[in-house]
Each structure stands twice: as structure tokens, then as C-alpha cells.
Design a protein around this motif. Structure first.
Motif, PDB file in Angstrom:
ATOM      1  N   TYR A   1       0.830  -1.198   0.000  1.00 20.62           N
ATOM      2  CA  TYR A   1       0.000   0.000   0.000  1.00 20.62           C
ATOM      3  C   TYR A   1       0.873   1.260   0.000  1.00 20.62           C
ATOM      4  O   TYR A   1       0.563   2.254  -0.671  1.00 20.62           O
ATOM      5  CB  TYR A   1      -0.914   0.009   1.226  1.00 20.62           C
ATOM      6  CG  TYR A   1      -1.802  -1.206   1.336  1.00 20.62           C
ATOM      7  CD1 TYR A   1      -2.636  -1.594   0.282  1.00 20.62           C
ATOM      8  CD2 TYR A   1      -1.822  -1.979   2.493  1.00 20.62           C
ATOM      9  CE1 TYR A   1      -3.452  -2.708   0.375  1.00 20.62           C
ATOM     10  CE2 TYR A   1      -2.627  -3.101   2.596  1.00 20.62           C
ATOM     11  CZ  TYR A   1      -3.437  -3.458   1.534  1.00 20.62           C
ATOM     12  OH  TYR A   1      -4.240  -4.564   1.629  1.00 20.62           O
ATOM     13  N   LEU A   2       1.979   1.200   0.752  1.00 14.69           N
ATOM     14  CA  LEU A   2       2.880   2.347   0.832  1.00 14.69           C
ATOM     15  C   LEU A   2       3.542   2.618  -0.518  1.00 14.69           C
ATOM     16  O   LEU A   2       3.536   3.761  -1.017  1.00 14.69           O
ATOM     17  CB  LEU A   2       3.951   2.080   1.898  1.00 14.69           C
ATOM     18  CG  LEU A   2       4.919   3.230   2.204  1.00 14.69           C
ATOM     19  CD1 LEU A   2       4.177   4.417   2.776  1.00 14.69           C
ATOM     20  CD2 LEU A   2       6.007   2.762   3.180  1.00 14.69           C
ATOM     21  N   PHE A   3       4.100   1.568  -1.134  1.00 14.66           N
ATOM     22  CA  PHE A   3       4.732   1.727  -2.439  1.00 14.66           C
ATOM     23  C   PHE A   3       3.704   2.125  -3.502  1.00 14.66           C
ATOM     24  O   PHE A   3       3.987   2.943  -4.379  1.00 14.66           O
ATOM     25  CB  PHE A   3       5.431   0.433  -2.854  1.00 14.66           C
ATOM     26  CG  PHE A   3       6.704   0.149  -2.115  1.00 14.66           C
ATOM     27  CD1 PHE A   3       7.202   1.034  -1.177  1.00 14.66           C
ATOM     28  CD2 PHE A   3       7.430  -1.013  -2.347  1.00 14.66           C
ATOM     29  CE1 PHE A   3       8.371   0.781  -0.482  1.00 14.66           C
ATOM     30  CE2 PHE A   3       8.608  -1.282  -1.663  1.00 14.66           C
ATOM     31  CZ  PHE A   3       9.072  -0.385  -0.728  1.00 14.66           C
TER      32      PHE A   3
ATOM     33  N   VAL B   1      12.066   1.281  -9.990  1.00 16.90           N
ATOM     34  CA  VAL B   1      12.158  -0.028  -9.341  1.00 16.90           C
ATOM     35  C   VAL B   1      10.831  -0.394  -8.700  1.00 16.90           C
ATOM     36  O   VAL B   1      10.366  -1.537  -8.792  1.00 16.90           O
ATOM     37  CB  VAL B   1      13.288  -0.034  -8.288  1.00 16.90           C
ATOM     38  CG1 VAL B   1      13.199  -1.278  -7.409  1.00 16.90           C
ATOM     39  CG2 VAL B   1      14.650   0.018  -8.974  1.00 16.90           C
ATOM     40  N   ALA B   2      10.193   0.583  -8.055  1.00 14.90           N
ATOM     41  CA  ALA B   2       8.881   0.325  -7.447  1.00 14.90           C
ATOM     42  C   ALA B   2       7.858  -0.079  -8.500  1.00 14.90           C
ATOM     43  O   ALA B   2       7.015  -0.952  -8.267  1.00 14.90           O
ATOM     44  CB  ALA B   2       8.407   1.557  -6.687  1.00 14.90           C
ATOM     45  N   ALA B   3       7.934   0.525  -9.694  1.00 12.07           N
ATOM     46  CA  ALA B   3       6.993   0.189 -10.763  1.00 12.07           C
ATOM     47  C   ALA B   3       7.169  -1.253 -11.227  1.00 12.07           C
ATOM     48  O   ALA B   3       6.189  -1.961 -11.494  1.00 12.07           O
ATOM     49  CB  ALA B   3       7.178   1.147 -11.944  1.00 12.07           C
ATOM     50  N   VAL B   4       8.424  -1.717 -11.333  1.00 12.17           N
ATOM     51  CA  VAL B   4       8.661  -3.101 -11.745  1.00 12.17           C
ATOM     52  C   VAL B   4       8.299  -4.064 -10.620  1.00 12.17           C
ATOM     53  O   VAL B   4       7.793  -5.163 -10.865  1.00 12.17           O
ATOM     54  CB  VAL B   4      10.124  -3.293 -12.188  1.00 12.17           C
ATOM     55  CG1 VAL B   4      10.346  -4.724 -12.662  1.00 12.17           C
ATOM     56  CG2 VAL B   4      10.469  -2.329 -13.311  1.00 12.17           C
ATOM     57  N   LEU B   5       8.535  -3.661  -9.363  1.00  9.11           N
ATOM     58  CA  LEU B   5       8.142  -4.498  -8.233  1.00  9.11           C
ATOM     59  C   LEU B   5       6.629  -4.658  -8.158  1.00  9.11           C
ATOM     60  O   LEU B   5       6.136  -5.624  -7.564  1.00  9.11           O
ATOM     61  CB  LEU B   5       8.663  -3.898  -6.921  1.00  9.11           C
ATOM     62  CG  LEU B   5      10.164  -4.054  -6.653  1.00  9.11           C
ATOM     63  CD1 LEU B   5      10.577  -3.246  -5.429  1.00  9.11           C
ATOM     64  CD2 LEU B   5      10.529  -5.529  -6.455  1.00  9.11           C
ATOM     65  N   ALA B   6       5.901  -3.728  -8.752  1.00  5.47           N
ATOM     66  CA  ALA B   6       4.441  -3.871  -8.819  1.00  5.47           C
ATOM     67  C   ALA B   6       4.045  -5.013  -9.751  1.00  5.47           C
ATOM     68  O   ALA B   6       2.948  -5.567  -9.640  1.00  5.47           O
ATOM     69  CB  ALA B   6       3.802  -2.565  -9.296  1.00  5.47           C
ATOM     70  N   ILE B   7       4.950  -5.377 -10.653  1.00  3.79           N
ATOM     71  CA  ILE B   7       4.688  -6.473 -11.584  1.00  3.79           C
ATOM     72  C   ILE B   7       5.127  -7.804 -10.984  1.00  3.79           C
ATOM     73  O   ILE B   7       4.434  -8.812 -11.082  1.00  3.79           O
ATOM     74  CB  ILE B   7       5.408  -6.208 -12.920  1.00  3.79           C
ATOM     75  CG1 ILE B   7       4.862  -4.925 -13.557  1.00  3.79           C
ATOM     76  CG2 ILE B   7       5.249  -7.382 -13.876  1.00  3.79           C
ATOM     77  CD1 ILE B   7       5.639  -4.474 -14.772  1.00  3.79           C
TER      78      ILE B   7
ATOM     79  N   VAL C   1       0.797   5.432 -12.195  1.00  7.25           N
ATOM     80  CA  VAL C   1      -0.454   5.275 -11.453  1.00  7.25           C
ATOM     81  C   VAL C   1      -0.987   3.856 -11.611  1.00  7.25           C
ATOM     82  O   VAL C   1      -1.444   3.229 -10.641  1.00  7.25           O
ATOM     83  CB  VAL C   1      -1.501   6.308 -11.932  1.00  7.25           C
ATOM     84  CG1 VAL C   1      -2.861   6.025 -11.298  1.00  7.25           C
ATOM     85  CG2 VAL C   1      -1.050   7.719 -11.584  1.00  7.25           C
ATOM     86  N   PHE C   2      -0.918   3.333 -12.820  1.00  2.00           N
ATOM     87  CA  PHE C   2      -1.361   1.958 -13.081  1.00  2.00           C
ATOM     88  C   PHE C   2      -0.557   0.966 -12.240  1.00  2.00           C
ATOM     89  O   PHE C   2      -1.119   0.043 -11.639  1.00  2.00           O
ATOM     90  CB  PHE C   2      -1.197   1.638 -14.570  1.00  2.00           C
ATOM     91  CG  PHE C   2      -1.424   0.189 -14.919  1.00  2.00           C
ATOM     92  CD1 PHE C   2      -2.702  -0.353 -14.902  1.00  2.00           C
ATOM     93  CD2 PHE C   2      -0.354  -0.637 -15.259  1.00  2.00           C
ATOM     94  CE1 PHE C   2      -2.906  -1.702 -15.216  1.00  2.00           C
ATOM     95  CE2 PHE C   2      -0.555  -1.964 -15.580  1.00  2.00           C
ATOM     96  CZ  PHE C   2      -1.834  -2.496 -15.555  1.00  2.00           C
ATOM     97  N   ALA C   3       0.776   1.162 -12.181  1.00  2.00           N
ATOM     98  CA  ALA C   3       1.624   0.275 -11.377  1.00  2.00           C
ATOM     99  C   ALA C   3       1.261   0.380  -9.897  1.00  2.00           C
ATOM    100  O   ALA C   3       1.239  -0.633  -9.179  1.00  2.00           O
ATOM    101  CB  ALA C   3       3.092   0.623 -11.587  1.00  2.00           C
ATOM    102  N   GLY C   4       0.976   1.598  -9.431  1.00  2.44           N
ATOM    103  CA  GLY C   4       0.593   1.780  -8.039  1.00  2.44           C
ATOM    104  C   GLY C   4      -0.708   1.081  -7.699  1.00  2.44           C
ATOM    105  O   GLY C   4      -0.824   0.397  -6.664  1.00  2.44           O
TER     106      GLY C   4
ATOM    107  N   THR D   1      -1.319  -6.639 -18.163  1.00  4.53           N
ATOM    108  CA  THR D   1      -0.281  -5.670 -17.830  1.00  4.53           C
ATOM    109  C   THR D   1       0.544  -5.300 -19.060  1.00  4.53           C
ATOM    110  O   THR D   1       0.793  -4.111 -19.321  1.00  4.53           O
ATOM    111  CB  THR D   1       0.647  -6.251 -16.747  1.00  4.53           C
ATOM    112  OG1 THR D   1      -0.126  -6.577 -15.587  1.00  4.53           O
ATOM    113  CG2 THR D   1       1.726  -5.242 -16.369  1.00  4.53           C
ATOM    114  N   LEU D   2       0.965  -6.306 -19.826  1.00  8.92           N
ATOM    115  CA  LEU D   2       1.731  -6.043 -21.045  1.00  8.92           C
ATOM    116  C   LEU D   2       0.933  -5.190 -22.030  1.00  8.92           C
ATOM    117  O   LEU D   2       1.465  -4.254 -22.630  1.00  8.92           O
ATOM    118  CB  LEU D   2       2.125  -7.367 -21.704  1.00  8.92           C
ATOM    119  CG  LEU D   2       3.481  -7.964 -21.346  1.00  8.92           C
ATOM    120  CD1 LEU D   2       3.625  -9.347 -21.950  1.00  8.92           C
ATOM    121  CD2 LEU D   2       4.612  -7.059 -21.813  1.00  8.92           C
ATOM    122  N   GLY D   3      -0.347  -5.517 -22.190  1.00  6.15           N
ATOM    123  CA  GLY D   3      -1.193  -4.782 -23.118  1.00  6.15           C
ATOM    124  C   GLY D   3      -1.355  -3.325 -22.719  1.00  6.15           C
ATOM    125  O   GLY D   3      -1.280  -2.420 -23.569  1.00  6.15           O
TER     126      GLY D   3
END
Length: 344
Positions: free
Chosen positions: A138-140, A217-223, A267-270, A288-290
Motif C-alpha cells: 500500500y505504501l509503495f 524499481v517500485a513500478a517493476v516491483l508492482a509487476i 499510477v497503473f503500477a501503483g 499488464t503487457l497490453g
């Protein structure tokens, strides 16, 4: 965040590290003469780095299957897209410090090494936090949403590289000469070791990339929280950052609306990261890829279409910032201090 990790043997990590070091060595040798990099050369190197990144995805496909490769490609794409925003900041820093074109690759080379080291630390720390403390998702996620909002609505705020706390600290602690002395980061003046303006510009690049590293890095960790996939996606995207800069530096004026697409991706990654700790769970990788691919295509296409009939003077002449005389100065001589570059 329950995300199983790949069972990657230690020798694979070692081989990958050696491979990245070898690619960096080849790049350094190819540009050891500090020449000005033109669009054609940059395009060739960009193709090489992109081929390496995409090729590694095929290796993952054959080794671990389509789901793993798809996860890697999603991380690689979002990191590659976000790296375009780095290019804007690099152009600003180089313009601000009037960095001669012949030395820009050297700064970016060492900047990439620093970026890889910082990302490696952030990846392991971030992945461990997400695995151990569920609430960090939630924080990331909130951080990514806030970063996306700021990128969308505060993108035009003026940036002052010399006001960065790290740059100010270095200039305060390290004796600094406010001129360029060829491609040297340090020189000796009256027997005292002194940093040149080229080193100050390098610190500015490292400091700004440190900020980018956190949200990327946070965006990729969302994946995925698999450290091997996050690291490889970041590494292969960052390796091509130098050539990407020299490819796009003359086209930056036409990417008018790209920051909206990058803001949407953050925003999408969050949201994706937050949803992973709810009953909704993780979104499927094909979705996600699309979303990533469509967002990049639409934002770039929208930008190019909107600027097609506008000012296109910058399409082939670099940044066009009026500093040609300073930036193309004598490769071995000294250059006067640019605006804002106070000496130590």
C-alpha cells in the motif's frame, strides 16, 4: 505480496553479472576517444541494446516458460518507457552545465554504472519489504500514484540541478574548479587535488537518476517481486540509456504529451501493487503487457501527431539550446563556467 521467486542458481547470477560487465567494457572501448556521437551511431547502439534485452526474454521463455518471459517483458517495457523521462533530465543537466558533447557519453557511462548499483540495492530491499510486510504494498502503491500525479501536473516546473542536495554537498566538501579540463574528473592545482566541472555534472546526473531509480524499481516491483526478473528488466533497460539519449535528444521537443503516458503507467503500477494485497489479486501479465504497450504507443503517437505541423527545428540538431559554441569546445582545453556553476 505473495509472489514466488525463480530458483536461479548462483552461477546464473554470476554469468549475468559477467555478461553485463562485458557489455559495458565493449561500450567503453568503442567510445574511448570521446568523440561526438551522431544519430546514426546512437541508433545502431540502441538497436544492439534493445536486441540484447529482447533476446534475454527469449532465453527466459525457453528456460522458464512464457509466463516468466511475459513478466520480464512487462518489467522491461515499463522501465524502458520511464527511462525516456530520464533523457529529458539528462538534456537539462547537460544544457545547464554546458557539458561539451564529446564528454557526454563518458558522464552517462559512469552514470549508468551508478544507476545499476543503486537499482540493485533498491531491488533487494524493496522485494524483501514487500515479501515480509504486506502493508508496504500500500505504501509503495501510494508513492507510485503520487509520483504519477506529480509527473502529470507538475512536469513543467523548473528544475535547478545545482540545487540538488547531493550536488551542493559535493561542491561544499570537495574542492571544485568551475571549468572543464578535457575529459578529466579531477586535476591538481597547486599540489591540491581538485574536482572539475565534469565531475560536478556527473554528480548531478547520479543524483537525479537516484530519484528515478526509486519510482522505476517500485513500478517493476508492482509487476513481480522476483529479484532476478526485476534486476534483469532494469539492467537491460538501463544499459541502453546512453544510446537512447543520443537518439532522442533531438526529438525531445516533439514528445509533448509523453509525460502523461508515463504518469499513467506509474499510477497503473501503483494501483496494481495495491490490488495485489486485496481479494482482486494480481492482474494477469497479458493485461499488464497490453496496458503498458498501448500506453507507450498512444502517448508517443499523440505527441508526434500533435507536433507534426508545429516547430520541428529540433528534429536533427540536438537540443538547440543556443550553447553550441560552449558545448563543442576544444576537447583538450578549458571551458568557462556555465550558468549556475559556482566554484568551490
Amino acid at each position: 505480496m505473495n509472489d514466488p521467486s525463480l530458483a536461479v542458481p548462483l552461477w546464473v547470477w554470476a554469468a549475468l553479472t559477467l555478461g553485463i560487465a562485458a557489455m559495458l567494457a565493449v561500450d567503453l572501448l568503442a567510445h574511448r576517444d570521446n568523440h561526438v556521437i551522431g544519430f546514426r551511431e546512437a541508433a545502431v547502439w540502441s538497436a544492439v541494446w534493445i536486441a540484447a534485452g529482447l533476446g534475454f526474454g527469449l532465453v527466459l521463455w525457453a528456460w522458464q516458460g512464457g509466463d516468466t518471459a511475459g513478466t520480464y517483458y512487462a518489467g522491461y517495457l515499463i522501465e524502458k518507457a520511464l527511462s525516456i523521462d530520464n533523457v529529458f533530465v539528462f538534456a537539462l543537466v547537460f544544457s545547464f552545465f554546458a557539458v561539451p558533447e564529446a564528454y557526454q557519453h563518458k558522464i552517462l557511462f559512469w552514470g549508468v554504472i551508478g544507476a545499476l548499483a543503486a537499482r540493485l540495492v533498491f531491488i533487494f530491499v524493496g522485494a524483501e519489504l514487500l515479501q515480509v510486510f504486506f502493508w508496504t504494498a500500500y505504501l509503495f502503491g501510494a508513492f507510485l500514484i503520487w509520483t504519477g500525479w506529480k509527473m502529470a501536473f507538475s512536469h513543467d516546473e523548473e528544475v535547478h540541478p545545482d540545487r540538488n542536495p547531493l550536488v551542493r554537498l559535493v561542491k561544499k566538501v570537495v574542492p571544485t574548479d568551475s571549468r572543464y579540463h578535457g575529459d578529466r574528473f579531477f586535476i591538481r592545482i597547486d599540489g591540491r587535488r581538485v574536482a572539475t566541472l565534469l565531475f560536478v555534472a556527473l554528480v548531478a546526473i547520479e543524483a537525479t537518476d537516484l530519484i528515478f531509480a526509486i519510482d522505476s524499481v517500485a513500478a517493476v516491483l508492482a509487476i513481480t517481486t522476483d529479484t532476478f526478473l526485476v534486476w534483469t528488466a532494469n539492467a537491460f533497460a538501463v544499459l541502453g540509456l546512453r544510446s537512447l539519449y543520443f537518439c532522442l535528444s533531438g526529438l525531445l521537443r516533439r514528445f509533448t504529451y509523453l509525460h502523461y503516458g508515463l504518469a499513467f503507467l506509474l499510477v497503473f503500477a501503483g494501483i496494481k501493487l495495491i490490488l495485489s494485497e486485496t481479494p482482486v489479486g494480481k492482474l494477469p501479465i497479458p493485461v499488464t503487457l497490453g496496458v503498458i504497450a498501448a500506453t507507450i504507443a498512444v502517448s508517443i503517437g499523440w505527441s508526434l501527431a500533435a507536433t507534426r505541423s508545429g516547430d520541428t527545428d529540433g528534429d536533427g540538431d540536438g537540443e538547440g539550446d543556443g550553447e553550441g559554441d560552449e558545448r563543442s569546445g576544444d576537447a583538450s582545453g578549458e571551458t568557462a563556467a556555465p550558468r549556475g556553476a559556482a566554484s568551490g
